[in-house]
Design a protein around this motif. Structure first.
Motif, PDB file in Angstrom:
ATOM      1  N   ARG A  35       0.848  -1.194   0.000  1.00  0.00           N
ATOM      2  CA  ARG A  35       0.000   0.000   0.000  1.00  0.00           C
ATOM      3  C   ARG A  35       0.881   1.240   0.000  1.00  0.00           C
ATOM      4  NH1 ARG A  35      -4.340   1.090   4.815  1.00  0.00           N
ATOM      5  NH2 ARG A  35      -5.679  -0.203   3.506  1.00  0.00           N
ATOM      6  N   VAL A  36       0.507   2.244  -0.811  1.00  0.00           N
ATOM      7  CA  VAL A  36       1.251   3.497  -0.890  1.00  0.00           C
ATOM      8  C   VAL A  36       0.254   4.648  -0.899  1.00  0.00           C
ATOM      9  CG1 VAL A  36       2.813   4.919  -2.287  1.00  0.00           C
ATOM     10  CG2 VAL A  36       3.184   2.453  -2.138  1.00  0.00           C
ATOM     11  N   GLU A  37       0.597   5.724  -0.201  1.00  0.00           N
ATOM     12  CA  GLU A  37      -0.263   6.905  -0.185  1.00  0.00           C
ATOM     13  C   GLU A  37      -0.140   7.668  -1.496  1.00  0.00           C
ATOM     14  OE1 GLU A  37      -0.993   9.857   3.326  1.00  0.00           O
ATOM     15  OE2 GLU A  37       0.626  10.672   2.092  1.00  0.00           O
ATOM     16  N   ILE A  38      -1.287   8.072  -2.043  1.00  0.00           N
ATOM     17  CA  ILE A  38      -1.294   8.850  -3.283  1.00  0.00           C
ATOM     18  C   ILE A  38      -1.976  10.202  -3.113  1.00  0.00           C
ATOM     19  CG2 ILE A  38      -1.181   6.829  -4.783  1.00  0.00           C
ATOM     20  CD1 ILE A  38      -4.227   7.145  -5.197  1.00  0.00           C
ATOM     21  N   GLY A  39      -2.555  10.456  -1.938  1.00  0.00           N
ATOM     22  CA  GLY A  39      -3.222  11.734  -1.729  1.00  0.00           C
ATOM     23  C   GLY A  39      -3.452  12.006  -0.256  1.00  0.00           C
ATOM     24  N   LEU A  40      -3.661  13.285   0.048  1.00  0.00           N
ATOM     25  CA  LEU A  40      -3.865  13.726   1.425  1.00  0.00           C
ATOM     26  C   LEU A  40      -4.873  14.871   1.395  1.00  0.00           C
ATOM     27  CD1 LEU A  40      -2.530  12.938   4.170  1.00  0.00           C
ATOM     28  CD2 LEU A  40      -0.993  14.878   3.850  1.00  0.00           C
ATOM     29  N   ILE A  41      -5.915  14.772   2.226  1.00  0.00           N
ATOM     30  CA  ILE A  41      -6.959  15.796   2.255  1.00  0.00           C
ATOM     31  C   ILE A  41      -7.250  16.168   3.704  1.00  0.00           C
ATOM     32  CG2 ILE A  41      -9.346  16.386   1.662  1.00  0.00           C
ATOM     33  CD1 ILE A  41      -9.237  14.295  -0.543  1.00  0.00           C
ATOM     34  N   GLY A  42      -7.299  17.471   3.967  1.00  0.00           N
ATOM     35  CA  GLY A  42      -7.667  17.976   5.280  1.00  0.00           C
ATOM     36  C   GLY A  42      -8.843  18.917   5.175  1.00  0.00           C
ATOM     37  N   THR A 104      -1.808  14.448  -6.971  1.00  0.00           N
ATOM     38  CA  THR A 104      -1.431  13.081  -7.323  1.00  0.00           C
ATOM     39  C   THR A 104      -0.285  13.071  -8.329  1.00  0.00           C
ATOM     40  OG1 THR A 104      -3.691  12.316  -6.913  1.00  0.00           O
ATOM     41  CG2 THR A 104      -2.277  10.885  -8.230  1.00  0.00           C
ATOM     42  N   ALA A 105      -0.349  13.973  -9.311  1.00  0.00           N
ATOM     43  CA  ALA A 105       0.732  14.066 -10.291  1.00  0.00           C
ATOM     44  C   ALA A 105       2.040  14.476  -9.626  1.00  0.00           C
ATOM     45  CB  ALA A 105       0.360  15.067 -11.387  1.00  0.00           C
ATOM     46  N   GLN A 106       1.960  15.396  -8.666  1.00  0.00           N
ATOM     47  CA  GLN A 106       3.166  15.842  -7.974  1.00  0.00           C
ATOM     48  C   GLN A 106       3.738  14.732  -7.096  1.00  0.00           C
ATOM     49  OE1 GLN A 106       4.206  18.573  -9.053  1.00  0.00           O
ATOM     50  NE2 GLN A 106       5.950  19.081  -7.756  1.00  0.00           N
ATOM     51  N   THR A 107       2.862  13.888  -6.547  1.00  0.00           N
ATOM     52  CA  THR A 107       3.332  12.730  -5.788  1.00  0.00           C
ATOM     53  C   THR A 107       4.109  11.785  -6.692  1.00  0.00           C
ATOM     54  OG1 THR A 107       1.501  12.877  -4.210  1.00  0.00           O
ATOM     55  CG2 THR A 107       2.604  10.747  -4.399  1.00  0.00           C
ATOM     56  N   ALA A 108       3.598  11.560  -7.901  1.00  0.00           N
ATOM     57  CA  ALA A 108       4.313  10.708  -8.857  1.00  0.00           C
ATOM     58  C   ALA A 108       5.680  11.303  -9.190  1.00  0.00           C
ATOM     59  CB  ALA A 108       3.483  10.538 -10.128  1.00  0.00           C
ATOM     60  N   ALA A 110       7.485  13.333  -7.267  1.00  0.00           N
ATOM     61  CA  ALA A 110       8.347  13.203  -6.087  1.00  0.00           C
ATOM     62  C   ALA A 110       8.869  11.779  -5.940  1.00  0.00           C
ATOM     63  CB  ALA A 110       7.582  13.621  -4.832  1.00  0.00           C
ATOM     64  N   ASN A 111       8.006  10.802  -6.183  1.00  0.00           N
ATOM     65  CA  ASN A 111       8.414   9.406  -6.048  1.00  0.00           C
ATOM     66  C   ASN A 111       9.452   9.018  -7.098  1.00  0.00           C
ATOM     67  OD1 ASN A 111       6.645   9.169  -3.930  1.00  0.00           O
ATOM     68  ND2 ASN A 111       5.082   8.055  -5.074  1.00  0.00           N
ATOM     69  N   ALA A 112       9.336   9.610  -8.290  1.00  0.00           N
ATOM     70  CA  ALA A 112      10.253   9.259  -9.375  1.00  0.00           C
ATOM     71  C   ALA A 112      11.588   9.976  -9.268  1.00  0.00           C
ATOM     72  CB  ALA A 112       9.600   9.574 -10.728  1.00  0.00           C
ATOM     73  N   ARG A 113      11.576  11.220  -8.771  1.00  0.00           N
ATOM     74  CA  ARG A 113      12.776  12.052  -8.828  1.00  0.00           C
ATOM     75  C   ARG A 113      13.446  12.295  -7.478  1.00  0.00           C
ATOM     76  NH1 ARG A 113      13.110  15.014 -13.603  1.00  0.00           N
ATOM     77  NH2 ARG A 113      15.182  15.545 -12.810  1.00  0.00           N
ATOM     78  N   GLY A 114      12.723  12.091  -6.386  1.00  0.00           N
ATOM     79  CA  GLY A 114      13.272  12.448  -5.085  1.00  0.00           C
ATOM     80  C   GLY A 114      13.866  11.266  -4.341  1.00  0.00           C
ATOM     81  N   ASN A 115      14.828  11.549  -3.460  1.00  0.00           N
ATOM     82  CA  ASN A 115      15.308  10.508  -2.558  1.00  0.00           C
ATOM     83  C   ASN A 115      14.378  10.437  -1.347  1.00  0.00           C
ATOM     84  OD1 ASN A 115      16.085  12.585  -0.741  1.00  0.00           O
ATOM     85  ND2 ASN A 115      18.096  12.748  -1.714  1.00  0.00           N
ATOM     86  N   THR A 116      14.659   9.519  -0.432  1.00  0.00           N
ATOM     87  CA  THR A 116      13.741   9.319   0.687  1.00  0.00           C
ATOM     88  C   THR A 116      13.648  10.555   1.574  1.00  0.00           C
ATOM     89  OG1 THR A 116      14.218   6.945   0.673  1.00  0.00           O
ATOM     90  CG2 THR A 116      13.182   7.833   2.642  1.00  0.00           C
ATOM     91  N   LEU A 147       5.126   6.060   2.583  1.00  0.00           N
ATOM     92  CA  LEU A 147       6.079   6.414   1.533  1.00  0.00           C
ATOM     93  C   LEU A 147       6.452   5.227   0.651  1.00  0.00           C
ATOM     94  CD1 LEU A 147       8.477   8.736   3.575  1.00  0.00           C
ATOM     95  CD2 LEU A 147       6.739   9.442   1.920  1.00  0.00           C
ATOM     96  N   GLY A 148       6.117   4.019   1.106  1.00  0.00           N
ATOM     97  CA  GLY A 148       6.443   2.843   0.318  1.00  0.00           C
ATOM     98  C   GLY A 148       7.918   2.509   0.330  1.00  0.00           C
ATOM     99  N   VAL A 149       8.592   2.773   1.465  1.00  0.00           N
ATOM    100  CA  VAL A 149      10.012   2.447   1.596  1.00  0.00           C
ATOM    101  C   VAL A 149      10.213   1.631   2.869  1.00  0.00           C
ATOM    102  CG1 VAL A 149      10.737   4.524   0.366  1.00  0.00           C
ATOM    103  CG2 VAL A 149      10.548   4.584   2.845  1.00  0.00           C
TER     104      VAL A 149
END
Length: 209
Positions: A35-42, A104-108, A110-116, A147-149
């Motif tokens: 399971r991985v988080e793809i969105g956050l709503i407050g 969601t696009a920004q999460t993708a 971050a996951n592709a380009r960012g380190n932990t 974060l799926g790590v």
């Protein structure tokens, strides 16, 4: 809304949608491999907006309470009737759905380009945006899960953030002490959805990123 309460289960008809007033909700994709988080709503949004307002009645994703708080709820049929009756309401809710797509696009990205460490900085900023204060109640296991790590990767990333003077870590709590430092570390993985929210919902400014 108590901690970990599932508000929307995957592939299940949605009967009620929710407006958080305090606390926030994670949207996760659940697969056999994890399971991985793809969105956050407050308190900025509506839980269940996208499927209900785009003429569906369910979501493939789990929506559950990540930080306990309070919420207002409304029956789906009542919301749909009000949206038909009030074009201004429909417009602002559709704009919020657009913000969700951007997040969601920004999460993708971050996951592709960012380190932990970068991804964790972004995630903590998003939680901080929605938290009441500087302390976020969260365990290392849960951060690993979201974060799926693996947990050792989260432990190392937390050490980077703590050594940089950005956070303090207590048992089950992360305290934000230098938000600007987190912003620098997160870089362009954070801010796109937040800017779009300010533009589309608050009407504050045009995007400059």
């Amino acid at each position: 809304m108590p901690l970990r309460q599932v508000l929307i289960a995957p592939h299940t008809a949605i009967e009620t949608v929710h407006f958080p007033e305090e606390g926030f909700v994670s949207i996760t994709t659940d697969e056999p491999s994890g399971r991985v988080e793809i969105g956050l709503i407050g308190q900025e949004g509506l839980i269940g907006a996208a499927p209900i307002l785009l003429d569906d009645d369910r979501s493939p994703h789990t929506h559950f309470v990540q930080m306990a708080g309070h919420m207002l709820s409304i029956d789906v049929a009542v919301l749909r009737a009000e949206v038909e009756r009030r074009p201004a309401l429909r417009r602002v809710l559709h704009r919020f759905i657009q913000v969700q797509f951007v997040q969601t696009a920004q999460t993708a990205f971050a996951n592709a380009r960012g380190n932990t460490a970068t991804r964790l900085a972004r995630w903590l900023l998003m939680c901080h945006d929605r938290a009441d204060g500087d302390q976020i109640t969260v365990t290392q296991d849960f951060m690993s899960f979201m974060l799926g790590v693996e947990r050792p990767g989260v432990t190392a990333a937390l050490r980077v953030l703590a050594d940089g003077g950005f956070i303090r870590k207590y048992r089950g709590i992360v305290e934000i002490i230098n938000r600007d430092g987190l912003l620098d570390l997160a870089g362009d993985s954070y801010g796109r959805a937040e800017t779009e929210y300010a533009r589309l919902i608050e009407g504050r400014f045009e995007p400059n990123i």
